[in-house]
Design a protein around this motif. Structure first.
Motif, PDB file in Angstrom:
ATOM      1  N   SER A 134      43.497  26.339  29.330  1.00  0.00           N
ATOM      2  CA  SER A 134      43.537  25.816  30.688  1.00  0.00           C
ATOM      3  C   SER A 134      44.208  26.345  31.788  1.00  0.00           C
ATOM      4  O   SER A 134      44.429  25.678  33.104  1.00  0.00           O
ATOM      5  N   LEU A 135      44.074  27.736  32.573  1.00  0.00           N
ATOM      6  CA  LEU A 135      44.639  28.017  33.536  1.00  0.00           C
ATOM      7  C   LEU A 135      44.027  28.295  35.017  1.00  0.00           C
ATOM      8  O   LEU A 135      42.414  28.172  34.752  1.00  0.00           O
ATOM      9  N   VAL A 136      44.566  27.555  35.423  1.00  0.00           N
ATOM     10  CA  VAL A 136      43.680  26.764  36.594  1.00  0.00           C
ATOM     11  C   VAL A 136      43.487  28.354  37.558  1.00  0.00           C
ATOM     12  O   VAL A 136      44.612  28.422  38.381  1.00  0.00           O
ATOM     13  N   ILE A 137      42.031  28.898  37.956  1.00  0.00           N
ATOM     14  CA  ILE A 137      41.486  29.646  38.590  1.00  0.00           C
ATOM     15  C   ILE A 137      41.450  29.123  39.944  1.00  0.00           C
ATOM     16  O   ILE A 137      40.424  28.257  40.060  1.00  0.00           O
ATOM     17  N   ARG A 138      41.567  29.651  41.115  1.00  0.00           N
ATOM     18  CA  ARG A 138      41.360  28.855  42.289  1.00  0.00           C
ATOM     19  C   ARG A 138      39.978  29.859  42.749  1.00  0.00           C
ATOM     20  O   ARG A 138      40.154  31.119  42.873  1.00  0.00           O
ATOM     21  N   ARG A 139      39.591  29.589  43.866  1.00  0.00           N
ATOM     22  CA  ARG A 139      38.734  29.486  44.062  1.00  0.00           C
ATOM     23  C   ARG A 139      38.677  31.206  44.989  1.00  0.00           C
ATOM     24  O   ARG A 139      38.198  31.865  45.285  1.00  0.00           O
ATOM     25  N   ASP A 140      39.886  30.638  46.128  1.00  0.00           N
ATOM     26  CA  ASP A 140      40.356  32.016  46.960  1.00  0.00           C
ATOM     27  C   ASP A 140      41.147  33.221  46.039  1.00  0.00           C
ATOM     28  O   ASP A 140      41.889  33.979  46.429  1.00  0.00           O
ATOM     29  N   ASN A 141      40.998  32.703  44.813  1.00  0.00           N
ATOM     30  CA  ASN A 141      41.954  33.953  44.119  1.00  0.00           C
ATOM     31  C   ASN A 141      41.511  35.460  44.569  1.00  0.00           C
ATOM     32  O   ASN A 141      40.302  35.979  44.340  1.00  0.00           O
ATOM     33  N   ALA A 142      42.576  36.071  44.541  1.00  0.00           N
ATOM     34  CA  ALA A 142      42.522  37.796  45.134  1.00  0.00           C
ATOM     35  C   ALA A 142      41.515  38.580  43.777  1.00  0.00           C
ATOM     36  O   ALA A 142      41.201  39.591  44.526  1.00  0.00           O
ATOM     37  N   PHE A 143      41.592  38.256  42.914  1.00  0.00           N
ATOM     38  CA  PHE A 143      40.777  39.069  42.275  1.00  0.00           C
ATOM     39  C   PHE A 143      39.580  38.425  41.652  1.00  0.00           C
ATOM     40  O   PHE A 143      39.119  39.312  40.826  1.00  0.00           O
ATOM     41  N   LEU A 144      39.118  37.745  42.207  1.00  0.00           N
ATOM     42  CA  LEU A 144      37.906  37.032  41.903  1.00  0.00           C
ATOM     43  C   LEU A 144      36.956  37.453  42.055  1.00  0.00           C
ATOM     44  O   LEU A 144      36.675  38.234  42.580  1.00  0.00           O
ATOM     45  N   PRO A 145      35.980  37.992  40.875  1.00  0.00           N
ATOM     46  CA  PRO A 145      34.467  38.807  41.148  1.00  0.00           C
ATOM     47  C   PRO A 145      33.507  38.538  41.449  1.00  0.00           C
ATOM     48  O   PRO A 145      33.344  36.797  41.340  1.00  0.00           O
ATOM     49  N   ALA A 146      32.823  38.542  42.738  1.00  0.00           N
ATOM     50  CA  ALA A 146      32.121  38.351  43.506  1.00  0.00           C
ATOM     51  C   ALA A 146      30.967  37.439  42.944  1.00  0.00           C
ATOM     52  O   ALA A 146      30.438  36.484  43.901  1.00  0.00           O
ATOM     53  N   GLU A 147      30.560  37.759  42.015  1.00  0.00           N
ATOM     54  CA  GLU A 147      29.323  36.849  41.680  1.00  0.00           C
ATOM     55  C   GLU A 147      29.913  35.551  41.529  1.00  0.00           C
ATOM     56  O   GLU A 147      29.279  34.427  41.041  1.00  0.00           O
ATOM     57  N   ILE A 148      31.046  35.512  40.229  1.00  0.00           N
ATOM     58  CA  ILE A 148      31.979  34.177  40.559  1.00  0.00           C
ATOM     59  C   ILE A 148      31.939  32.977  41.517  1.00  0.00           C
ATOM     60  O   ILE A 148      32.089  31.652  41.364  1.00  0.00           O
ATOM     61  N   ALA A 149      32.433  33.638  42.282  1.00  0.00           N
ATOM     62  CA  ALA A 149      32.283  33.172  43.649  1.00  0.00           C
ATOM     63  C   ALA A 149      31.045  32.518  44.010  1.00  0.00           C
ATOM     64  O   ALA A 149      31.613  32.028  44.717  1.00  0.00           O
ATOM     65  N   GLU A 150      29.922  33.166  43.931  1.00  0.00           N
ATOM     66  CA  GLU A 150      29.456  33.114  44.913  1.00  0.00           C
ATOM     67  C   GLU A 150      28.627  31.911  43.958  1.00  0.00           C
ATOM     68  O   GLU A 150      28.321  29.967  44.005  1.00  0.00           O
ATOM     69  N   ARG A 151      28.518  32.154  42.552  1.00  0.00           N
ATOM     70  CA  ARG A 151      28.359  30.367  41.658  1.00  0.00           C
ATOM     71  C   ARG A 151      29.143  29.652  42.261  1.00  0.00           C
ATOM     72  O   ARG A 151      28.527  28.462  42.220  1.00  0.00           O
ATOM     73  N   LEU A 152      30.199  29.474  42.119  1.00  0.00           N
ATOM     74  CA  LEU A 152      31.320  28.139  42.343  1.00  0.00           C
ATOM     75  C   LEU A 152      31.115  27.775  43.857  1.00  0.00           C
ATOM     76  O   LEU A 152      30.311  26.845  43.899  1.00  0.00           O
TER      77      LEU A 152
END
Length: 952
Positions: free
Chosen positions: A373-391
């Motif tokens: 359960s690593l906590v990944i935030r919406r503003d993570n620098a490497f977050l794929p754009a597709e995941i950011a949109e779904r969030l």
């Protein structure tokens, strides 16, 4: 079968079979390592272990088992420890198949009588306590050359009054061949049917008189190189599909939900984890990433008992990642050397000097970092754009991700240990049947261990939490407020996407060292002060002063428990011991009606301990131990014997003085119905008291004179009962969690939970005098030996059988809860290994002229997987019980071994063996490290060994 080809080993494999076709295997089960027809007479000549009074083991009130050099030769054993660990009285808790998983003391061979732990079995060398060679205060018998050990004498009963602390379960006395004449050498090679566990062993010894017979000198050496075994996934019996292991999963709906029990055993994968990353919570749960960090078009498939908090599931996608590269047996090499010099200074004074040195180098892979359960935030620098949109669409700002971190490379543990011992003394007669000895002994153990590519938890957490700065460059969030913290962000999506700077920041090397030295001054006197109507009274007395000092270091990160695994704790302590003893044997009757022999034996020892460390004030402890025994032989050939003793085990350096260290473990949390991976810190306790044990044994020996029936026949049956009070133990992670769930609030204070998820994150594990231990059982031993003088081939046939029926191996915890692990063949996570209800060893040896052949068996009866659980095989089973499981049965095993030897000439002998002839695989039942219990079940499979001996 094993998947990898064994063609690379085929030439040697074929040669092995061709050369050793008639030279087959067998473990050593016999008591005496002498020629069969002389076996019983030889026991009569042995000075018994467990007593300072000079007397034969056959006449001892305490049961005595002997494994001699000849027995090792018959069975082609690599060491006397291998032979001893197969005897029913021993639990091989510290074999290479167990220690290879943990790296702790890898390559060592420790002895554990009665399942009470190696720290409660005292190992002596020529009757003298040796300096500990492990951090647990135990002695590794692999640090002595096996070719110089004449025999090992085993007393399965308390002997603290005679030899001091630690002799709670019994004593193993290694008697060395200091009178060797001539030169002898041995070379052997071993290989499994799978083409692994390749092992070479070479040894040589030389002895000769010097100074016109006034002196005698012996020197010996041995070298062993073992290649070890691969991980579980390389063997079809362990992982049929090469991706899963046999483990336990929790019913996410609770016991009884969907008609399923609380736990289900089966072949499992990781439920919320992949190498590239898997979203494990929220509306995006099941979304996984490709190796390049992109979002996979294929959703992760969840199997039986999967849940957002589960570690394992049966079936589904993925692999059992966290056990990959954990070797079933770790590779190691060891070398050992020994020398002894005896010199008659005068006709009544002999000086002696004895020295030994051993070293072990072992290598193994540690657990790779894993997270559910690593906590990944919406503003993570490497977050794929597709995941950011779904969030954004779901209106959430973070999610949990599971992944195994392989970017740092395999975490490799390198352990090096050495042990040096030197003893110098004098001995001689005092006249009128008295003799004396006095000696000084110095022992030193050094250990250095490192674990490379080990995750630094705090740095990894900071590097994981990344954002983009004003220049749209990925940086650690912490660097925005602390620019000098050197944090370099990591990209958690995909495989191999960490930068070199991130790897350097998030990973490091855990290092530790341990040094132990011991000084001993001791003296003994023994004799026969006067006689009675039944014979002379024997008396022995002595005193000993001993100083033990330990000093251990750890790197700063380990000292603060900052690495993912293999954190070590500094230690600094000193224990001084002053003790004296008195022992006597008093004959009461001899050659009388219904009293062919009757005698009493008694001993008492007073001990004073003084303990201190840099961080703790001086403490003192006094202890008195005693033993009484009796032997009654109503008629020649029938003997009754019994003993009662009070014994102790003093806490060792690590238990007293080690500072905080931690590791990772799994526990089953019934409160959240999850398998939790948690940090388990452990520390010493300078206020510990010695353990106290009361031992009772009694039995009968039937040994008619050989002339009565023309053959040697003997039978012994002995009952044993050992009760330990104030046993030093940690609570154990699983015990803490279970007891808290059951309403024992005193345990809940040792648990730390995440305030948001309620999942366990940390458990305290402190040494306490908190347990009682109770061991009860019955030992059986039978010997039959006869000569074939009437047939032309002649020869001798010997059959031996040893068996132990374990009635109780009970732990009584601080709440009074009793857990009996006798009949438990499993090694459940967070709990000790049990012992089978019955362990039986047999051997049948035929020898004629230069040829000797042996067939032997080692049998474990079936048992439970976990005595704390209830399966369909158990009375009262219901799936809605909190401790229900789909099966609670582990099958037994009978291993068959063959061995043989042939004297080609006066100087050379060829020998060979095949262990586990029928290639029996372990019974599956998960432990913390594998799909089976490595303590009881052999993972090696069929194993071939062949060698050559020479003597000149």
């Amino acid at each position: 079968m094993i998947r990898p080809s064994i063609n690379g080993h085929m030439p040697r494999f074929v040669s092995l079979l061709a050369l050793g076709a008639a030279l087959w295997t067998s473990p050593a089960h016999a008591q005496e390592g002498m020629t069969p027809q002389a076996a019983q007479n030889d026991v009569d000549s042995i000075i018994v272990t467990g007593s300072r009074v000079a007397r034969s083991g056959f006449n001892s009130p305490t049961p005595l088992t002997v494994v001699g050099q000849e027995q090792l030769r018959l069975n082609a054993d690599n060491s006397v420890g291998d032979a001893l660990n197969r005897l029913p009285a021993f639990r091989p808790q510290n074999s290479s198949a167990v220690l290879g998983f943990t790296q702790a003391n890898t390559g060592s061979l420790l002895l554990d009588l009665r399942g009470l732990g190696a720290q409660r079995t005292l190992v002596l060398v020529d009757g003298r306590r040796s300096a500990p060679s492990t951090t647990q205060g135990t002695f590794d018998i692999n640090l002595l050359p096996s070719n110089i050990i004449s025999r090992a004498e085993v007393v399965t009963g308390g002997a603290s009054a005679a030899y001091g602390s630690d002799a709670v379960a019994g004593v193993v006395n290694l008697i060395l061949d200091t009178r060797l004449e001539g030169f002898r050498t041995e070379a052997k090679f071993g290989l499994s049917t799978h083409g692994d566990n390749e092992e070479y062993q070479f040894s040589a010894a030389y002895g000769s008189q010097i100074a016109n017979g006034r002196g005698h000198f012996v020197i010996a050496g041995e070298y062993v190189d073992s290649a070890g075994m691969g991980d579980c996934f390389k063997y079809e019996w362990c992982s049929p599909d090469g991706t899963s292991l046999y483990f336990s999963t929790n019913n996410p709906g609770g016991p009884g939900a969907n008609g399923l029990p609380g736990q289900t055993l089966g072949f499992v994968h990781m439920a919320n984890m992949t190498e590239a990353g898997l979203i494990s919570s929220g509306p995006l749960r099941g979304t996984q990433f490709n190796a390049d960090g992109s979002v996979s078009a294929d959703p992760f498939q969840f199997g039986l008992n999967a849940s957002p908090a589960a570690f394992f599931m049966i079936g589904g996608s993925g692999r059992m990642l966290i056990h990959e590269n954990l070797l079933l047996k770790a590779p190691f090499n060891r070398a050992a050397f020994f020398s002894n010099l005896d010199y008659d200074v005068t006709d009544s004074l002999t000086a002696f000097v004895q020295a030994s040195y051993g070293r072990i180098h072992a290598r193994a892979y540690g657990a790779q970092p894993f997270d559910n359960s690593l906590v990944i935030r919406r503003d993570n620098a490497f977050l794929p754009a597709e995941i950011a949109e779904r969030l954004d669409e779901e209106g959430i700002t973070q999610f949990n991700m599971g992944r195994k971190t392989t970017e740092g490379g395999l975490s490799q543990t390198d352990a090096r240990r050495s042990h040096f011992r030197i003893t110098a003394g004098l001995r001689g007669p005092l006249g009128t049947g008295w003799d004396w000895d006095a000696y000084y002994q110095y022992g030193e153990t050094s250990s250095i261990q490192s674990s490379t590519n080990n995750r630094i938890n705090a740095n990894f957490t900071r590097a994981l939490d990344s954002v983009r700065n004003d220049d749209d460059v990925p940086v650690c969030r912490s660097s925005l407020t602390d620019p000098g913290n050197r944090c370099s962000p990591i990209n958690p999506f995909g495989v191999g996407n960490f930068s070199d700077a991130a790897l350097d920041y998030a990973f490091g090397t855990a290092q530790s060292s341990f040094n132990y030295n011991q000084h001993v001054f001791a003296g003994n006197v023994r004799g026969e002060p006067f006689g009675t109507w039944a014979g002379p009274i024997s008396l022995a007395a002595g005193a000993e002063y001993r100083v033990d000092e330990a000093y251990g270091t750890a790197d700063p990160i380990s000292a603060s428990s900052g690495f993912f695994t293999n954190n070590s704790a500094p230690i600094d302590g000193r224990i001084s011991v002053m003790e004296g003893y008195l022992e006597t044997v008093v004959p009461l009757a001899s050659d009388m009606a219904f009293a062919h022999r009757l005698e009493l034996n008694g001993a008492v020892r007073q001990t004073h301990y003084s303990r201190r460390s840099v961080q703790n004030p001086k403490t003192t402890v006094n202890a008195t131990t005693w033993k009484v025994g009796a032997v009654w032989e109503p008629i020649d050939g029938i003997r009754f014997r019994g003993t009662r003793s009070r014994d102790i085990r003093a806490p060792n350096m690590v238990e007293l003085f080690s500072r905080l260290a931690s590791t990772q473990t799994f526990v089953i949390d019934r409160l959240t119905n999850t398998n939790s991976g948690v940090t388990l810190p452990r520390r010493g306790n300078p206020a510990l008291d010695p353990e106290k044990a009361d031992t009772t044994s009694f039995g009968v020996v039937l040994a008619p004179d050989r002339s009565w029936i023309g053959s040697t026949v003997s039978l012994s049956v002995d009952y044993f009962d050992i009760e330990v009070e104030g046993a030093i133990a940690t609570l154990g992670g699983q015990t803490v969690v279970t007891r808290c769930f059951e309403g024992r609030t005193e345990y809940c204070g040792f648990i730390t939970r995440d305030p948001d998820t309620n999942l366990i994150t940390r458990l305290e594990n402190v040494n306490l005098n908190l347990d009682g231990l109770l061991v009860r059982g019955i030992d059986f031993e039978f010997l039959f030996s006869t000569d074939f003088d009437a047939i032309s081939a002649g020869g001798n046939l010997t059959f031996r059988a040893l068996a132990t029926h374990n009635i109780e191996l009970t732990t009584i915890d601080s709440t009074g809860t009793r857990t009996n692990r006798a009949g438990m063949n499993g090694f459940p996570t967070g709990e000790p290994s049990g012992v089978p209800s019955w362990t039986i060893d047999t051997s049948l040896t035929y020898s004629t002229g230069p040829l000797s052949l042996t067939v032997s068996t080692h049998t474990l009866t079936p048992g439970k997987f976990n005595v704390n659980l209830i399966g369909p095989e158990d009375a009262g089973y219901r799936p809605d019980l909190t401790n229900s499981i789909n099966t609670n049965h582990l099958a037994g095993r009978t291993y068959v071994h063959l061995s043989g030897s042939y004297e080609m000439s006066e100087n050379f002998e060829v020998f060979g063996s095949i262990n586990n002839v029928f290639n029996k695989a372990p019974a599956l039942g998960p432990s913390a490290v594998a799909s089976y219990n490595p303590v009881l079940y052999d993972p090696t499979g069929r194993y071939f060994r062949i060698g050559l001996r020479g003597k000149f």
